[in-house]
Design an enzyme around this catalytic site. Sequence first.
Site: not given
Ligand code: DCP
Ligand code: CA
Length: 406
Positions: A103-104
Amino acid sequence: MGKVILHVDMDAFFAAVEQQCNPKIRKKPIGVVGSSERTVVATSSYEARSRGVKTGMTKHEARRACPEIHFVEGNNPKYIDTSVRLVSILKSFTPLVELASIDEAFLDVTGSMALFGDPISIVQEIKRRVKEEFGSHVTCSIGIAPNKLLAKLASRKNKPNGFFQIRPEEVDTFLRDLAVGKMYGIGPKLEKHLNRIQIRTCGELGRFPVSVLKSCFGVLGEILHSVGLGIDSSPVIPIGEGCFARSMGHTLTLRKDETDAEAIRLNLLYLSELVSRRARKSNYCGRTVVVMIRYSDFHTFTRRETLGRYIISTRDIYDTACQIVERVFLKKPVRLLGVGISNLVRGCFQLPLFPSEERGFRVSETMDLINDRFGDFSLTWGTLAGWDRRSGSIPEVSGKEGNRVG
Ligand code: DCP
Ligand code: CA
């Protein structure tokens, strides 16, 4: 003129996709989890985070922090599909798009401004396109900066659904009082080491004599010095180009033409471990496992299986390779075997939704560290213990006891 780099990071990615798909859970505290009872929270909505829910908590812990939390079972193909569609939006702004994780992405928009306007206009247009494509519950935060390191920092500044710009002339001020632990790549352990030598902020890190950093941290010392100054000259590497491999694999001519299913599986395990290590080192994961088989009469063919998720671990590559071979119904003795992965994405780590997967991941990382230091297969899967590297052949299972971890 310096570069203009964007870092686009989706907000609470899995949770946002789920909320977009299901109106009943919008604006509610939700946690995305795996299917087993012992699963952990992969991510949670910002509504849950404000109540203290954190990634990695067990369901029990999350419920204790937020009794109203609603758990949703994760659905990796859905997130991968969203990621693929996101990339195609981003590519309409510049061909220089590097997917850093599911997602980045980094975008080099230095050359895009003549067409799309200043960086802030580009950011607003990306946000508009994301909303148009996915709906208003899927949002992103964007950092604008002269390099990837700073862009990544900037994207975190105004989460969720925000953006932040660090202009070249603002870099020093931005870093002066920033805790070193906030810097990408400086984890809690390294932060502690730095604190011990009185380095608490990036400003202090940048000013610290590089020679002392080198004596404390070896080659890492020089990198740390650059990080403290906000220097990062790494280019945005576009998807599917340059050093992006299309596939990676290993082949092995067996010690003798083999008919024994167990010996063939052991060879597959060995090859899967090689492929997985290589993938982990270069930060790739793949969606397709390829097995090459050469019979004793030199008839050679490949079979592949494409999965609905990206994989990188030895276990996943091996399991898929075994399934492929089982379906082949080997007709002749096998002279050579190959295992590879393709459909590669860089930086798209395997998503550990289950505690067992997380453990597997940590085991793989530790094995890599030990093997890098002491040589390949110093530490290996229990089944491979006894493998004699020099003979280039697969193990007698009953051989000497190795350092069993699997
Ligand atoms: N992810 C996962 N296990 C982890 C970390 C992340 O499965 N230990 C997955 C779920 C997240 C996605 O990867 O939705 C993207 O990780 P991010 O660290 O970017 O976290 P989010 O997008 O959920 O939150 P933020 O708004 O802080 O970026
Ligand atoms: Ca994210």
